[in-house]
Scaffold this motif. Structure first.
Motif, mmCIF file in Angstrom:
data_model
loop_
_atom_site.group_PDB
_atom_site.id
_atom_site.type_symbol
_atom_site.label_atom_id
_atom_site.label_comp_id
_atom_site.label_asym_id
_atom_site.label_seq_id
_atom_site.Cartn_x
_atom_site.Cartn_y
_atom_site.Cartn_z
ATOM 1 N N ALA A 1 -4.405 0.263 -3.008
ATOM 2 C CA ALA A 1 -4.354 -0.377 -1.690
ATOM 3 C C ALA A 1 -3.994 0.628 -0.600
ATOM 4 O O ALA A 1 -4.369 0.447 0.562
ATOM 5 N N GLY A 2 -3.293 1.689 -0.969
ATOM 6 C CA GLY A 2 -2.919 2.717 -0.002
ATOM 7 C C GLY A 2 -3.905 3.866 0.082
ATOM 8 O O GLY A 2 -3.678 4.832 0.808
ATOM 9 N N SER A 3 -4.994 3.773 -0.654
ATOM 10 C CA SER A 3 -6.006 4.833 -0.663
ATOM 11 C C SER A 3 -7.110 4.520 0.334
ATOM 12 O O SER A 3 -7.252 3.388 0.793
ATOM 13 N N PRO B 1 0.833 -1.211 0.000
ATOM 14 C CA PRO B 1 0.000 0.000 0.000
ATOM 15 C C PRO B 1 0.863 1.255 0.000
ATOM 16 O O PRO B 1 1.791 1.392 0.812
ATOM 17 N N THR B 2 0.572 2.138 -0.924
ATOM 18 C CA THR B 2 1.428 3.286 -1.191
ATOM 19 C C THR B 2 0.555 4.526 -1.340
ATOM 20 O O THR B 2 -0.501 4.468 -1.948
ATOM 21 N N GLN B 3 1.005 5.615 -0.774
ATOM 22 C CA GLN B 3 0.308 6.878 -0.995
ATOM 23 C C GLN B 3 0.653 7.399 -2.381
ATOM 24 O O GLN B 3 1.827 7.392 -2.770
ATOM 25 N N PRO C 1 -7.070 -2.073 4.001
ATOM 26 C CA PRO C 1 -6.112 -3.001 3.408
ATOM 27 C C PRO C 1 -6.625 -3.621 2.121
ATOM 28 O O PRO C 1 -7.826 -3.686 1.889
ATOM 29 N N ALA C 2 -5.717 -4.073 1.349
ATOM 30 C CA ALA C 2 -6.068 -4.776 0.118
ATOM 31 C C ALA C 2 -6.777 -6.085 0.462
ATOM 32 O O ALA C 2 -6.605 -6.631 1.544
ATOM 33 N N ASP D 1 -0.846 -0.797 -5.938
ATOM 34 C CA ASP D 1 -0.288 -0.384 -4.644
ATOM 35 C C ASP D 1 -0.935 0.925 -4.170
ATOM 36 O O ASP D 1 -1.204 1.099 -2.983
ATOM 37 N N ARG D 2 -1.156 1.832 -5.094
ATOM 38 C CA ARG D 2 -1.771 3.117 -4.700
ATOM 39 C C ARG D 2 -3.228 2.934 -4.326
ATOM 40 O O ARG D 2 -3.723 3.585 -3.410
#
Lengths: 167, 167
Positions: free
Chosen positions: B51-53, A145-147, A160-161, B48-49
């Protein structure tokens, strides 16, 4: 035949209920660019011919009015319940591809997960796939997870995913 | 909004079990033609983004290794159970489209059948759809079973089309 399965998300295991019916969903409305708008649509011809064929066991055909893949006319979606891969095929020709589609559907219907080894797929399914869709229960690859750059920090972005539908 | 007419013989009615989770399935492996094969894949960055949102309620993200729509990288599949329409979108850009994807997923998750009115869809969903897939229980249009030219007559080709999921 043509029964619609119990689709319940709580009970997807094919072992529990036998294989789900396989459905060939054909777009009956799209037409190749430049063709006569009044002429029968190739997808409609394909759907009618599939319906008039000796369909493999467990396979049904459904005509629908748009798969929204109009540039790849005619198109079909091959599916068989949440435990199987789904496939979308395009550029189909009701004259050239009927037998291959039937053979491909038979091979697909014989699997539990819809995954037919590459070499056992008919050429039209190998070459004219538009997309495939994993089984519902296929787990996610591990994500990080990334901003996004410039994203505002939330108070509780604790979302979470999907980790997977294990078991 | 999006009510589902007689969705099922066996009772798939979302009222009975609450809405199914909405899943953004992102291909994490495809890459634009000509891009550096060692560079992070745009679909992986997007997944990834996401998931991070702060994902909309009821929405999850899943990364998968191939949606087989490689020419339209990066791609995602939007789905929400058998009662909803499914959509495949392509040519996505993790920098440009993240917010629109989140908004589109929220609108989709608020429907029972996955059908968001055209004007309420984000532009990226309007313009970059690769295909859509009808709900499992959507009945077939009426087909006219037809023999293919030159087809051999079978003894019992009594394999009617899926007529529909009436009632």
């Amino acid at each position: 035949m043509g029964e619609i399965p119990n689709q319940s998300p709580d009970d997807q295991s094919p072992e529990d209920q036998g294989p789900e019916p396989v459905v060939l969903t054909v777009c009956t409305t799209c037409r190749p660019e430049g063709s006569d708008p009044e002429a029968p649509r190739p997808g409609r011809i394909l759907a009618d011919r599939l319906a008039g064929s000796a369909l493999p066991e467990g396979v049904t055909v459904r005509g629908v009015e748009c798969l929204s893949a109009c540039k790849r006319s005619c198109t079909l979606h091959l599916s068989g319940g949440p435990a199987r891969w789904g496939y979308i095929y395009g550029d189909l020709d009701p004259d050239a591809h009927l037998d291959e589609i039937l053979a491909g559907a038979a091979a697909y219907a014989s699997t539990e997960d819809g995954f037919v080894p590459w070499r056992e797929r008919p050429v039209v399914f190998r070459k004219q796939s538009i997309a495939r869709i994993p089984p519902v229960s296929m787990p996610s690859v591990a994500l990080t997870p990334t901003q996004a750059p410039g994203a505002q920090t939330e108070d509780t972005p604790d979302t979470p995913a999907l980790q997977s539908a294990k078991d």
